[in-house]
Design a protein around this motif. Structure first.
Motif, PDB file in Angstrom:
ATOM      1  N   LEU A  83       0.831  -1.187   0.000  1.00 57.07           N
ATOM      2  CA  LEU A  83       0.000   0.000   0.000  1.00 57.07           C
ATOM      3  C   LEU A  83       0.873   1.248   0.000  1.00 57.07           C
ATOM      4  O   LEU A  83       0.651   2.198  -0.765  1.00 57.07           O
ATOM      5  N   LEU A  84       1.903   1.222   0.848  1.00 58.71           N
ATOM      6  CA  LEU A  84       2.770   2.395   0.931  1.00 58.71           C
ATOM      7  C   LEU A  84       3.575   2.569  -0.350  1.00 58.71           C
ATOM      8  O   LEU A  84       3.744   3.681  -0.840  1.00 58.71           O
ATOM      9  N   LEU A  85       4.018   1.459  -0.910  1.00 54.78           N
ATOM     10  CA  LEU A  85       4.749   1.562  -2.175  1.00 54.78           C
ATOM     11  C   LEU A  85       3.833   2.078  -3.279  1.00 54.78           C
ATOM     12  O   LEU A  85       4.254   2.867  -4.120  1.00 54.78           O
ATOM     13  N   ASN A  86       2.571   1.640  -3.228  1.00 55.76           N
ATOM     14  CA  ASN A  86       1.622   2.164  -4.209  1.00 55.76           C
ATOM     15  C   ASN A  86       1.420   3.657  -4.025  1.00 55.76           C
ATOM     16  O   ASN A  86       1.288   4.397  -4.998  1.00 55.76           O
ATOM     17  N   SER A  87       1.380   4.086  -2.769  1.00 52.05           N
ATOM     18  CA  SER A  87       1.240   5.511  -2.504  1.00 52.05           C
ATOM     19  C   SER A  87       2.439   6.262  -3.058  1.00 52.05           C
ATOM     20  O   SER A  87       2.309   7.342  -3.636  1.00 52.05           O
ATOM     21  N   VAL A  88       3.611   5.647  -2.873  1.00 49.75           N
ATOM     22  CA  VAL A  88       4.823   6.260  -3.400  1.00 49.75           C
ATOM     23  C   VAL A  88       4.699   6.422  -4.915  1.00 49.75           C
ATOM     24  O   VAL A  88       4.973   7.480  -5.470  1.00 49.75           O
ATOM     25  N   ASP A  89       4.231   5.357  -5.565  1.00 51.38           N
ATOM     26  CA  ASP A  89       4.057   5.424  -7.016  1.00 51.38           C
ATOM     27  C   ASP A  89       3.067   6.504  -7.410  1.00 51.38           C
ATOM     28  O   ASP A  89       3.266   7.233  -8.378  1.00 51.38           O
ATOM     29  N   MET A  90       1.995   6.564  -6.623  1.00 47.68           N
ATOM     30  CA  MET A  90       0.953   7.548  -6.914  1.00 47.68           C
ATOM     31  C   MET A  90       1.523   8.961  -6.812  1.00 47.68           C
ATOM     32  O   MET A  90       1.269   9.807  -7.664  1.00 47.68           O
ATOM     33  N   ILE A  91       2.304   9.180  -5.771  1.00 47.20           N
ATOM     34  CA  ILE A  91       2.896  10.515  -5.616  1.00 47.20           C
ATOM     35  C   ILE A  91       3.853  10.803  -6.759  1.00 47.20           C
ATOM     36  O   ILE A  91       3.873  11.890  -7.319  1.00 47.20           O
ATOM     37  N   LYS A  92       4.597   9.783  -7.147  1.00 41.41           N
ATOM     38  CA  LYS A  92       5.487   9.958  -8.302  1.00 41.41           C
ATOM     39  C   LYS A  92       4.698  10.422  -9.513  1.00 41.41           C
ATOM     40  O   LYS A  92       5.078  11.331 -10.224  1.00 41.41           O
ATOM     41  N   LYS A  93       3.575   9.746  -9.717  1.00 42.20           N
ATOM     42  CA  LYS A  93       2.750  10.063 -10.874  1.00 42.20           C
ATOM     43  C   LYS A  93       2.244  11.500 -10.775  1.00 42.20           C
ATOM     44  O   LYS A  93       2.229  12.237 -11.743  1.00 42.20           O
ATOM     45  N   MET A  94       1.854  11.862  -9.548  1.00 41.91           N
ATOM     46  CA  MET A  94       1.307  13.201  -9.383  1.00 41.91           C
ATOM     47  C   MET A  94       2.381  14.264  -9.569  1.00 41.91           C
ATOM     48  O   MET A  94       2.111  15.338 -10.091  1.00 41.91           O
ATOM     49  N   ILE A  95       3.594  13.929  -9.133  1.00 45.45           N
ATOM     50  CA  ILE A  95       4.692  14.882  -9.336  1.00 45.45           C
ATOM     51  C   ILE A  95       4.907  15.083 -10.835  1.00 45.45           C
ATOM     52  O   ILE A  95       5.062  16.196 -11.313  1.00 45.45           O
ATOM     53  N   GLU A  96       4.868  13.970 -11.530  1.00 48.72           N
ATOM     54  CA  GLU A  96       5.039  14.043 -12.982  1.00 48.72           C
ATOM     55  C   GLU A  96       3.946  14.914 -13.598  1.00 48.72           C
ATOM     56  O   GLU A  96       4.211  15.771 -14.431  1.00 48.72           O
ATOM     57  N   ASN A  97       2.707  14.669 -13.141  1.00 49.82           N
ATOM     58  CA  ASN A  97       1.586  15.461 -13.637  1.00 49.82           C
ATOM     59  C   ASN A  97       1.793  16.935 -13.334  1.00 49.82           C
ATOM     60  O   ASN A  97       1.555  17.784 -14.179  1.00 49.82           O
TER      61      ASN A  97
ATOM     62  N   SER B  69      -6.955   1.881   6.432  1.00 52.91           N
ATOM     63  CA  SER B  69      -5.883   1.255   7.201  1.00 52.91           C
ATOM     64  C   SER B  69      -5.662   1.987   8.510  1.00 52.91           C
ATOM     65  O   SER B  69      -5.379   1.387   9.534  1.00 52.91           O
ATOM     66  N   CYS B  70      -5.782   3.312   8.423  1.00 54.49           N
ATOM     67  CA  CYS B  70      -5.531   4.085   9.636  1.00 54.49           C
ATOM     68  C   CYS B  70      -6.688   3.968  10.614  1.00 54.49           C
ATOM     69  O   CYS B  70      -6.479   3.855  11.811  1.00 54.49           O
ATOM     70  N   ASP B  71      -7.904   4.011  10.067  1.00 55.91           N
ATOM     71  CA  ASP B  71      -9.055   4.141  10.947  1.00 55.91           C
ATOM     72  C   ASP B  71      -9.667   2.810  11.344  1.00 55.91           C
ATOM     73  O   ASP B  71      -9.875   2.526  12.514  1.00 55.91           O
TER      74      ASP B  71
END
Lengths: 178, 766
Positions: free
Chosen positions: B265-279, B301-303
């Motif tokens: 999940l965290l790695l996916n979040s990392v990927d997502m942020i990467k994508k957003m940075i690119e965007n 996951s948190c709640d």
């Protein structure tokens, strides 16, 4: 404090005084002055806008590049940069003249790249206001009129302002002559 | 605020610094130590204050008067109250200038009413405060003493209330930030760095969930991204980072045990942020497709599952399978599989059963993932420089080297008896050489980053293709030109994917073949004779020569299989559109991969070699020059002209004997050398050089290989080898057939670099 008031007053006066000056500047902008470097080619005077000239170099050794159009003399090393050299006489369909000690290379920015043009001799820098620059005549010129941006008359001699972007525009697509 | 217009900002800042000096005299707002000399000093500073702003000048005048009054009072000691008043006046004046500076910078006239200092003017001085807000009724100033300064001499003297003094500094902070390109760029560079750091830390965390440093590192990275993205208004990004941070906080507190599910999940979040940075880089602010999904998972996951106890890594038997929580498919992390003593970096992904997964990364050679996570705190300070600046520096230094050797070899110097000069020049030559080394090293980076990226790739690919892989990396410390890394990147991705998807067999097949269940993929990098070599090796099934042949025949890539050696058959896989995979998966099989590998290696002027044994695995070896900046060139003479032939293209050179020369179809001349018959092309003819030798036996033959066959180039003379800085040609001569670029030779002239493949094409046409 009274001194202070005076100062403020002075400033206002200055502003007023500056106003006509501003107007003059605007007027001047309308008749902007252009600077040109003039050079000789086959006995004719040509000019190029000084803002597109990088520098003028005396003839260095030119390395010929094979399989290129006849007017490309080759390349030179200009402080580590490789610059292509075009003989302007040949490019403008004039007879070739052997290079002598007056022959110069004018390094210019044209058609999106840097080109060194070989000219018979560099003359002088002239400054001319925009309203003195005339449209080129539609015919009667030895050179393709598309290459001429305008003409300036100075002391009886006509100087043709060359449009180098046009001169070097379609070069890339031309086939090598050989 | 018309009267503020036209005010010089430098005047304002000068005045501000004057007041800074004055305020500096009041240490800790302690007024008791103020002496007469202090007061004179203040007066001196005040006399230097110049402004067209009447309000300011009036304030300055009132301070001056106060000081005069204090001085008249026979000693500072008795004037405590007056001094306090003066102090406040000074402070307020400083505030006034500060706000003026701010308003000047922001040119935002509408917010003038927010000034912390409110002015109320006596009737005689209205002109001074015309633009000020004179209404005090709404002000919450009850706690502050209202000061009135006597209006003695018909000057504009304001009555003012220093309000909001404490918050005066930041009350005008504007809400929306206009993002300029530089800020964005900075953000992107920073964030990418952060994200990469967090990625590597997450991978470590997978193997060692109790590694607090790794958690901290991920935490920090997300936190930084949260802050900076929120500041720039990238709300989606900051939201995601925020929730990832919350999850990490839970992990850190031990409320959630990190396992495969969470690290995914965290790695996916990392990927997502990467994508957003690119965007963001491309000006897109919207959220990518799977954004909501990941965000919800993070929030859940948190709640929803807050109290999962931290599972301590134990030395218990391997493959302990913790019951998956209510999702039913949460794989569990098993730390017992970590081999602490392993001397390699290894990921082992065991994914034959979806619920069970072990991942391990051990790398005692060097925990290459993130140096800051190692015990030693080697904090090398760095600065960021644009790569094109470094490139320009390297180019310039390269020219300096050539210029230097030109001076050194100058006949005047060689024959000169001036030893002092000679000594000095020798020294300069040495210095320049050192400078060259330093500048070259500036562009060199370690393979670490690249390997780290590949580790992640292998992990994901192995999971996707249900393979059990041990991934080993060697030589992550090797250095290589940065520009090179960017290009090999894609080649490595394809090679590794191929190795995992096609090379390594499924666990069942491996067991049947008598191999260990776990496949090994090895990625190594090392230097070898001025080249950098990268190897991708696997112990999988190996390339199937027969399958390749039949595929190539059926696709019409080759017409006959006869006469093809093993390496030639293997080379067929580089043909565009070629794929031996029976099915196209989303990992590979479309037949573009190997083509990409070949083109990118060719771009680097490198070579690729394949060795493979059926059933024992295959090895791809990439060899390329250490740097793109310098290439080895062979300087040859053709007639009067000198050319450079890249040494990489040259197989061998020899002088042909007249008896070995033959003519094919009365046209093409051939030379037999060491049992091979080579067609000979004359460079002089290719480039229309009239004074070149045409008798093959009188010149030198340079044998080149264009990948299909060997051919020879005839030149007049081989002058020697030298390192060259290749430069592209510009303008009309950009695409001259057979010439790839130019370089500055040691005599200062331009030498043209021959593009061997193009020159051969040209020669065959003639």
């Amino acid at each position: 404090m009274s001194a202070e008031n005076e100062m403020t007053a002075n400033c206002i006066n200055n502003d007023e005084a500056q106003a006509p000056f501003d107007g003059e500047e605007k007027k001047q902008a309308e008749t902007e002055r252009f600077k040109f470097i003039t050079f000789l080619l086959n006995g004719e005077h040509y000019a190029i806008d000084i803002t597109s000239v990088y520098e003028i170099v005396i003839m260095p050794e030119i390395t010929p590049v094979p399989n290129t159009p006849f007017y490309i003399m080759g390349v030179i090393n200009l402080r580590g940069n490789i610059i292509q050299i075009v003989d302007m006489r040949l490019k403008l369909s004039m007879p070739f003249k052997k290079y002598d000690d007056k022959t110069c290379i004018v390094v210019i920015k044209a058609g999106g790249s840097t080109v060194g043009i070989v000219v018979d001799r560099v003359m002088e820098v002239i400054s001319e206001s925009a309203d003195k620059i005339e449209e080129p005549p539609a015919f009667g010129l030895k050179v393709d009129t598309g290459y001429i941006k305008g003409i300036v008359k100075i002391g009886g001699t006509i100087k043709f302002i060359l449009n180098f972007d046009a001169v070097f525009k379609d070069c890339g697509s031309e086939n090598p002559d050989e | 605020m018309e009267e503020f217009n036209g005010r010089d900002e430098s005047v304002l800042s000068r005045n501000l610094s004057l007041f800074d000096n004055i305020v500096g005299l009041f240490k800790d707002d302690d007024l008791s130590h103020i002496s007469d000399s202090n007061l004179y000093e203040i007066k001196f500073y005040l006399s230097s204050v110049k402004s067209e702003d009447e309000v300011l000048m009036a304030l300055v005048e009132s301070i001056k008067e106060k000081i005069d009054a204090i001085l008249k009072m026979n000693g500072v000691s008795s004037a405590g109250k007056e001094i306090a008043t003066m102090h406040r006046l000074i402070f307020s004046t400083k505030m006034y200038i500060e706000t003026s500076v701010e308003s000047e910078t922001k040119e935002n006239a509408e917010e003038e009413a927010d000034y912390p200092v409110e002015f109320q003017h006596t009737s005689s001085c209205e002109q001074a405060g015309g633009g000020m807000n004179a209404d005090l009724s709404g002000e919450d100033n009850s706690a502050i003493e209202t000061l009135s300064v006597e209006n003695e001499c018909e000057k504009a003297t304001p009555v003012f209330h220093p309000v909001n003094v404490a918050s005066g500094k930041n009350f005008r902070k504007s809400e929306s930030v206009t993002i300029d390109a530089e800020m964005l760029n900075e953000f992107v560079v920073d964030s990418v760095e952060n994200i990469n750091e967090s990625e590597s830390a997450l991978l470590i965390l997978e193997s060692d969930p109790s590694n607090i440093k790794a958690i901290d590192s991920v935490f920090r990275a997300f936190h930084t991204i949260k802050g900076s993205s929120a500041y720039l208004g990238f709300n989606y990004m900051s939201d995601l980072a925020h929730h990832a941070e919350s999850l990490l906080a839970k992990i850190k507190e031990g409320k959630i045990a990190i396992n495969g599910y969470y690290s995914d999940l965290l790695l996916n979040s990392v990927d997502m942020i990467k994508k957003m940075i690119e965007n963001a880089q491309n000006g897109l602010l919207s959220a990518p497709d799977e954004y909501e999904e990941i965000l919800n998972l993070l929030i859940n996951s948190c709640d929803a599952r807050p109290a999962q106890p931290l599972k301590k890594p134990q030395a218990a038997p391997a493959d302990v399978n913790k019951p998956a929580a209510e999702t039913g498919s949460v794989p569990t992390f098993n730390a017992a599989g970590v081999k602490q003593a392993s001397t390699k970096a290894a990921i082992s992904v065991k994914a034959d059963s979806p619920e069970l997964e072990t991942i391990k990364i051990t790398d005692n050679e060097n925990r290459h993932l993130n140096p800051s996570l190692k015990s030693g705190q080697e904090n090398d300070s760095t600065i960021r420089v644009k790569t094109d600046k470094v490139d320009r520096l390297i180019d310039a230094v390269g020219e300096l080297v050539i210029l230097n050797s030109m001076i050194f070899q100058d006949p005047v110097l060689k024959t000169s008896k001036n030893y002092e000069l000679y000594k000095k020049i020798t020294q300069a030559v040495k210095m320049v050489r050192e400078l060259q080394d330093i500048s070259m090293s500036m562009r060199m980076i370690q393979f670490k980053g690249l390997f780290q990226k590949m580790t992640r790739l292998v992990r994901d690919t192995a999971k996707k293709s249900n393979k059990n892989i041990e991934f080993l990396t060697y030589g992550s410390e090797s250095e290589v030109d940065r520009n090179l890394v960017d290009i090999i990147d894609s080649a490595l991705i394809h090679l590794l994917r191929n190795s995992i998807d096609h090379g390594i067999e499924s666990p069942q097949e491996r067991l049947q073949a008598g191999k260990p269940e776990k496949g090994t993929v090895k990625l190594s990098a090392f230097h070898e004779g001025g080249n950098v070599v990268i190897e991708v090796a696997d112990d999988g099934a190996g390339l199937n020569a027969e399958k390749i042949l039949s595929k190539a025949l059926s696709k019409g890539i080759i017409k006959t299989s006869s006469g093809l050696g093993e390496s030639e058959i293997f080379n067929l896989i580089f043909t565009p559109g070629f794929s031996t995979a029976d099915t196209v998966t989303d990992i590979s099989g479309r037949g573009v991969g190997m083509d990409v590998v070949k083109t990118s290696i060719e771009k680097l002027k490198g070579r690729i070699e394949i060795s493979s044994h059926k059933g024992r695995g295959s090895k791809f070896t990439l060899k390329m020059p250490l740097t793109l900046a310098l290439t080895d060139g062979m300087l040859v003479r053709v007639g009067e002209h000198k050319f450079i032939i890249p040494v990489l293209n040259v197989q061998l050179t020899f002088q042909a004997e007249a008896s070995k020369i033959s003519k094919f179809e009365a046209r093409q001349e051939m030379v037999t050398h060491q049992g091979r018959t080579l067609p000979i092309f004359k460079l002089g003819e290719i480039f229309n050089i009239t004074d070149a030798v045409s008798d093959i036996s009188k010149g030198m033959v340079i044998v080149v290989n264009d990948g299909k066959a060997m051919s020879g180039f005839l030149v007049d003379e081989i002058i020697g080898q030298q390192q060259i800085v290749a430069k592209s040609l510009d303008g009309e001569i950009k695409n001259v057939a057979g010439i790839s670029g130019g370089t500055i030779l040691s005599n200062g002239r331009v030498g043209l670099i021959i593009d061997v493949l193009e020159a051969l094409k040209l020669a065959r046409k003639k």
